[in-house]
Design an enzyme around this catalytic site. Structure first.
Site, PDB file in Angstrom:
ATOM      1  CG  HIS A  18    -184.625  24.874  63.511  1.00 45.65           C
ATOM      2  ND1 HIS A  18    -183.865  24.558  62.878  1.00 45.65           N
ATOM      3  CD2 HIS A  18    -184.097  25.221  64.963  1.00 45.65           C
ATOM      4  CE1 HIS A  18    -182.521  24.461  63.620  1.00 45.65           C
ATOM      5  NE2 HIS A  18    -182.803  24.881  64.826  1.00 45.65           N
ATOM      6  CG  HIS A  47    -179.226  27.290  73.549  1.00 44.98           C
ATOM      7  ND1 HIS A  47    -178.199  27.744  73.101  1.00 44.98           N
ATOM      8  CD2 HIS A  47    -180.247  26.469  72.238  1.00 44.98           C
ATOM      9  CE1 HIS A  47    -178.918  28.265  71.870  1.00 44.98           C
ATOM     10  NE2 HIS A  47    -179.842  26.750  71.725  1.00 44.98           N
TER      11      HIS A  47
END
EC number: 1.11.1.21
Length: 727
Positions: free
Chosen positions: A260, A98
């Site tokens: 993920h 992020h």
């Protein structure tokens, strides 16, 4: 201690909301051009002082000791924020992702390069919920190593170490990201509410230069477009947003699946029980946000967003379980405890570990955006290849992760540290190293004389040099004169560069280059990149002389020439100017006013308002770019302050030209005689009070010598903007 607060007076410095501080200029005149934005990153705000060299400090870092401490941190679970599965790896991967994932290729802004995740608005975006905890976990290590590691570098290095500690082999790491000390004012979208999506028009056309689907998200809504759990529709959003971050389909699949493979999402309960974000929190919260009233507020009770998903059976180890689960199960729509759309495996046995209770197992779960990798035809093809070839998946993720986290650092000359990869990657805009002796002062003088004697005009020389250098973006350190990519596709064909004229000038300069290099016995050479800048300097010197001033434009050789094979055409097309106000150029497709585009371009070139102003005045009289407007002089190609003198002359009355939007004509107030034509960019220097004040300085009778001196200084700054070897 007496803590009584006097309420009779007011602090003269503006604080708080408009109601507390009174209305500012932008409140009264919201359409007013914001010039102050050019003065961000002011050294006054930097506590390190002007002599601090971060790259040099980084070289003193005990790098292996730092990595060892980071490895230890991964499993040092803290009671105030317990680690999922006993390992902070997933949290730190998300933090690094992020930090870097705000990058957008359209203008090169965002990204990890300055540690902006520490500041508003990023530190309080909904998509960054609870990353404040990750940064606090890092504080003891940052405190220990001090100025030898910036926050910006630490965020990314920690993400790398997290991956390594979970068994993944990364591609490498480069340091060199110096911290900034104030939030950067960027356009993140037009919305006034978190998760608003007023950025779309027509058939879901995402406004430029934005790279996310909703305000406060990094990329896409994991539940699907606006919460609609449609994997195919979500794939469209994924492709749009990841391409705006310079990622192709394979890199996109690798990044989503690779990221993920680790950790989990957190939607344990009602999101309404979450408190304010860091910037909206109470003073005593000390910058920590999202305090939750659900259960303990952390651990098994954590609420970060909506979904409650753990993707793999080994969320703290690298594996191929993401793809195995994606394709081995069929999926049915369900909702998380927080009420968010997500998917659970049909006819499956619980096989997913609980993050905090080893005795529990859960069904495999996925996000809507995960299923896009199976149900979008192009993504599915890549995903199945990765399923069947785990080694290809690992290599693709390693490379895509390195690109994600280093995309905004610019060329490799800016990389520092022991783990810099030796391999050159095309997205790094490779420029060959200097491998020959450079020209000396006598060579420079001889080459300047040849250029001037060639018959090329001042306009041609200045325009070509400006076209070469002005692609530079201080945001992601791309573009600039080094590499001489002005002679290569796509830049040689851009309309803004006047391809026919450009080809003529380059042909002459290439002839001089070949002649000079062939005549050297000791291997001395001049690159075309250097010669283009040198020719521009010769043009400026000739123009200054025509204006009555003898000047020498500084020139430092050392540029080299890139090849077409080292140039990604699609990637470089992102640098194509939709507008270059310095050349009075405006293409058909715009998402800002011309004067806003001027300030935006100046900001990318790292110019101050005075530098921007003097360059406009000089380039106009030198007829750089589009000469039909704004050449407010009777003596073109002479470096004078005539542009400002004539713009501010009250004997001239300006009016818009009918049928030509953005074009104005200046006529004699008495006779009505047409004197000049100009654009919005030209007239803003007489209309905008701050820019008019600067224009008045350069229009004064006693300023002519300073005008030339300031123009040369600003010109040289642009020519050397990408010379990181000179810093």
């Amino acid at each position: 201690m007496d803590t009584k607060v006097e309420t009779g007076g007011k602090c003269p410095v503006a604080h708080g909301p408009a109601g507390a501080k009174g209305r500012g200029n932008r409140d009264w005149w919201p359409e007013q051009l914001d010039v102050q934005i050019l003065h961000q990153k002011n050294k006054i705000a930097d506590p390190m002082g002007p002599d601090f060299d971060y790259a040099e400090e980084f070289r003193k870092l005990d790098y292996e000791a730092l990595k060892s401490d980071l490895h230890a941190l991964m499993t040092d679970s803290q009671d105030w924020w317990p680690a999922d599965f006993g390992h902070y790896g997933g949290l730190f991967v998300r933090m690094a992702w992020h930090s870097a994932g705000t990058y957008r290729i359209t203008d090169g802004r965002g990204g990890a390069g300055a540690g902006q995740q520490r500041f508003a608005p990023l530190n309080s975006w909904p998509d960054n919920a609870n990353l404040d905890k990750a940064r606090r976990l890092l504080w003891p290590i940052k405190q220990k190593y001090g100025n030898k590691i910036s926050w910006a570098d630490l965020f990314i290095l920690t993400g790398n170490v997290a991956l390594e500690s979970m068994g993944f082999k990364t591609f490498g790491f480069a340091g060199g990201r110096a911290d900034t000390w104030e939030p950067e004012e960027l356009f993140w979208g037009p919305e006034g509410t978190w998760l608003g999506d007023e950025r779309y028009s027509g058939e879901r056309q995402l406004s430029e230069p934005l790279g996310a689907v909703q305000m406060g998200l990094i990329y896409v809504n994991p539940e699907g477009p606006n919460g609609n759990p449609d994997p195919i529709a979500a794939a469209r959003d994924i492709r749009e947003t990841f391409s705006r971050m310079a990622m192709n389909d394979e890199e996109t699949v690798a990044l989503i699946a690779g990221g993920h493979t680790f950790g989990k999402t957190h939607g344990a309960g009602d999101p309404s029980l979450i408190g304010a974000e860091p910037e909206g929190g109470a003073l005593e919260d000390q910058g920590l946000g999202w305090k939750s009233k659900f259960g303990t507020g952390f651990g098994a009770d954590t609420i970060t967003g909506g979904p409650e998903v753990t993707w793999t059976q080994t969320p703290t180890r690298w594996s191929n379980f993401f793809f195995e689960n994606l394709f081995n199960f069929e999926w049915e729509l369900t909702k998380s405890p927080a009420g968010a759309h997500q998917w659970k495996a049909k006819n499956a046995e619980p096989s997913i570990p609980d993050a905090h209770d080893p005795s529990k197992k859960h069904l495999p779960t996925m996000l809507t955006t995960d299923l896009s990798l199976r149900f979008d035809p192009a993504y599915e093809k890549i995903s199945r290849r990765f399923l069947e070839n785990p080694d290809q998946f690992a290599d693709a993720f390693a490379r895509a992760w390195f690109k994600l986290t280093h995309r905004d650092m610019g060329p490799k000359v800016r990389y520092v540290g022991p783990e810099v990869p030796s391999e050159d990657l095309i997205w790094q805009d490779v420029i060959p190293p200097v491998d020959h002796p450079l020209v000396d002062d006598r060579d420079v003088a001889d080459l300047k004389a040849k250029v001037i004697a060639s018959g090329l005009s001042v306009q041609e020389l200045v325009s070509t040099a400006w076209a070469s250098a002005s692609t530079f973006r201080g945001s992601d350190k791309r573009g600039g004169a080094n590499g001489a990519r002005i002679r290569l596709a796509p830049q040689k064909d851009w309309d803004v560069n006047h391809p026919a004229q450009l080809a003529k000038v380059l042909s002459v300069l290439e002839g001089f280059q070949q002649e000079f290099n062939a005549g050297q016995s000791a291997g001395k050479k001049i690159s075309l990149a250097d010669l283009i800048v040198l020719a521009g300097a010769a043009g400026v010197e000739k123009a200054a002389k025509a204006g009555g001033h003898d000047v020498t434009v500084p020139f430092t050789p050392g540029r080299t020439d890139a090849s077409q094979e080292q140039t990604d055409v699609a990637s470089f097309n992102a640098l194509k100017p939709r507008a270059d106000a310095f050349r009075n150029y405006l293409s058909g497709h715009q998402f800002m006013k011309p004067e806003e585009a001027l300030v935006d371009r100046a900001r990318l070139l790292t110019l101050t308002a005075p530098e921007m102003t003097v360059l406009i005045g000089g380039l106009r009289v030198l007829k750089a770019g589009q000469p039909e407007h704004g050449v407010l002089t009777r003596n073109p190609e002479a470096l004078t302050n005539d542009f400002f003198v004539n713009l501010l002359d009250m004997r001239t009355q300006w009016a818009p030209v009918a049928g030509k939007e953005g074009v104005y004509e200046g006529r004699d107030r008495k006779s009505g005689e047409l004197l000049w034509t100009g654009t919005r960019v030209d007239l803003i220097f007489g209309s905008h009070s701050q820019l008019r004040a600067l224009a008045e300085v350069y229009a004064q009778s006693d300023i002519k010598e300073k005008f030339v001196k300031d123009f040369v200084a600003a010109w040289t700054k642009v020519m050397n903007a990408d010379r990181f070897d000179l810093v």
